[in-house]
Write an enzyme that holds these catalytic residues in place. Structure first.
Site, PDB file in Angstrom:
ATOM      1  N   HIS A  92       0.860  -1.178   0.000  1.00  0.00           N
ATOM      2  CA  HIS A  92       0.000   0.000   0.000  1.00  0.00           C
ATOM      3  C   HIS A  92       0.899   1.231   0.000  1.00  0.00           C
ATOM      4  CE1 HIS A  92      -3.403  -2.566   0.622  1.00  0.00           C
ATOM      5  NE2 HIS A  92      -2.822  -3.094   1.668  1.00  0.00           N
ATOM      6  N   THR A 102       8.353   3.793 -12.894  1.00  0.00           N
ATOM      7  CA  THR A 102       8.905   3.140 -11.699  1.00  0.00           C
ATOM      8  C   THR A 102       8.053   1.938 -11.301  1.00  0.00           C
ATOM      9  OG1 THR A 102       9.925   5.165 -10.895  1.00  0.00           O
ATOM     10  CG2 THR A 102       9.463   3.462  -9.259  1.00  0.00           C
ATOM     11  N   TYR A 121      20.864  -3.179 -15.345  1.00  0.00           N
ATOM     12  CA  TYR A 121      19.896  -2.089 -15.445  1.00  0.00           C
ATOM     13  C   TYR A 121      19.331  -2.020 -16.862  1.00  0.00           C
ATOM     14  CZ  TYR A 121      21.633  -0.563 -10.900  1.00  0.00           C
ATOM     15  OH  TYR A 121      21.965  -0.507  -9.569  1.00  0.00           O
ATOM     16  N   ASN A 130      11.429  -0.316 -22.354  1.00  0.00           N
ATOM     17  CA  ASN A 130      12.128   0.885 -22.797  1.00  0.00           C
ATOM     18  C   ASN A 130      13.627   0.671 -22.638  1.00  0.00           C
ATOM     19  OD1 ASN A 130      13.120   3.403 -23.402  1.00  0.00           O
ATOM     20  ND2 ASN A 130      11.682   4.509 -22.097  1.00  0.00           N
ATOM     21  N   ARG A 135      19.240   4.300 -17.040  1.00  0.00           N
ATOM     22  CA  ARG A 135      19.456   5.233 -15.922  1.00  0.00           C
ATOM     23  C   ARG A 135      18.173   5.433 -15.130  1.00  0.00           C
ATOM     24  NH1 ARG A 135      24.131   8.584 -15.903  1.00  0.00           N
ATOM     25  NH2 ARG A 135      22.884  10.175 -14.869  1.00  0.00           N
ATOM     26  N   ASN A 144      12.450   2.199  -4.629  1.00  0.00           N
ATOM     27  CA  ASN A 144      11.764   0.979  -4.228  1.00  0.00           C
ATOM     28  C   ASN A 144      11.391   1.056  -2.744  1.00  0.00           C
ATOM     29  OD1 ASN A 144      10.913  -1.610  -3.631  1.00  0.00           O
ATOM     30  ND2 ASN A 144      12.764  -2.613  -4.370  1.00  0.00           N
ATOM     31  N   CYS A 152      15.372  -5.382  -5.614  1.00  0.00           N
ATOM     32  CA  CYS A 152      16.217  -4.470  -6.376  1.00  0.00           C
ATOM     33  C   CYS A 152      17.701  -4.807  -6.219  1.00  0.00           C
ATOM     34  CB  CYS A 152      15.932  -3.024  -6.012  1.00  0.00           C
ATOM     35  SG  CYS A 152      16.050  -2.638  -4.272  1.00  0.00           S
ATOM     36  N   HIS A 153      18.050  -5.623  -5.236  1.00  0.00           N
ATOM     37  CA  HIS A 153      19.442  -6.050  -5.105  1.00  0.00           C
ATOM     38  C   HIS A 153      19.862  -6.955  -6.268  1.00  0.00           C
ATOM     39  CE1 HIS A 153      17.055  -9.177  -3.071  1.00  0.00           C
ATOM     40  NE2 HIS A 153      17.989 -10.018  -3.507  1.00  0.00           N
ATOM     41  N   SER A 158      26.060  -3.486 -15.988  1.00  0.00           N
ATOM     42  CA  SER A 158      26.392  -4.318 -17.149  1.00  0.00           C
ATOM     43  C   SER A 158      27.791  -4.908 -17.037  1.00  0.00           C
ATOM     44  CB  SER A 158      26.288  -3.504 -18.442  1.00  0.00           C
ATOM     45  OG  SER A 158      24.957  -3.102 -18.653  1.00  0.00           O
ATOM     46  N   GLU A 179      21.728 -15.548  -2.115  1.00  0.00           N
ATOM     47  CA  GLU A 179      20.814 -16.180  -3.071  1.00  0.00           C
ATOM     48  C   GLU A 179      21.550 -17.190  -3.950  1.00  0.00           C
ATOM     49  OE1 GLU A 179      18.348 -13.530  -5.305  1.00  0.00           O
ATOM     50  OE2 GLU A 179      17.447 -12.659  -3.504  1.00  0.00           O
TER      51      GLU A 179
END
Length: 188
Positions: A92, A102, A121, A130, A135, A144, A152-153, A158, A179
């Site tokens: 929420h 985002t 990324y 896109n 960036r 996040n 996001c970790h 690249s 992980e």
């Protein structure tokens, strides 16, 4: 937010709680307990070969969404293979409810990048529709509101470098290593 404190040698402890912690959840060795109170304490202790975790909570004070979040995080750190079977805690947050790049990137990350995987990324920008917005993907990762749950970790440079992380690069590297190790253990 996330904080970490590392002990001797390869042992470490990650304090993953981010909500008010009342007296019943304070640890005697916790120097920050006077700074911020927390409702849910999730601590993951690590060594090179194992991870143990503990959730301390007051069930009568926890809402159902908070219980789901605590259960999901406990599963992530204790039995990561079970997280796909658990319901995703409800989010929420305005950032996740309003149509935006985002939100699309975070949903794509959650849906397409699985436990033990990593994407750049640029790759995530491509997946989100896109390819020239690498960036902007970095900006989405910075915004996040629920790191670890929306992983996001798992988004890296690249070049293979870990890149930035809200909790610090050492925490990002630890999560990626954790992980990878857990995925390798499951392969055996």
């Amino acid at each position: 937010m996330f904080s970490s404190s590392y002990g001797r040698g390869d042992r470490g402890q990650l304090d993953l709680g981010c909500l008010p912690r009342p007296q019943w959840c304070r640890r005697g060795d916790d120097k920050s307990s006077s700074r911020v109170d927390r409702k849910v304490c999730l601590t993951a202790s690590t060594t090179k070969s194992s991870v143990s975790c503990e959730v301390r909570e007051a069930p009568e004070e926890m809402t159902e969404p908070l219980k789901q979040c605590a259960a999901w995080l406990q599963a992530y750190f204790c039995e990561p293979w079970t997280t796909e079977k658990l319901p995703m805690p409800p989010f929420h947050h305005p950032l996740l409810e309003q149509a935006s790049f985002t939100r699309d990137v975070l949903r794509t990350l959650l849906r397409d990048v699985k436990f033990g995987e990593a994407v750049s990324y640029k790759q995530l920008a491509d997946l989100a529709g896109n390819g020239k917005a690498a960036r902007a993907v970095g900006g989405a990762m910075r915004n996040n509101p629920v790191p670890i749950i929306i992983p996001c970790h798992r988004v890296i440079c690249s070049s293979g470098q870990a890149g930035n992380y809200t909790g610090g690069s050492h925490l990002k590297e630890w999560l990626l290593s954790y992980e990878k190790l857990q995925k390798e253990k499951l392969a055996y």
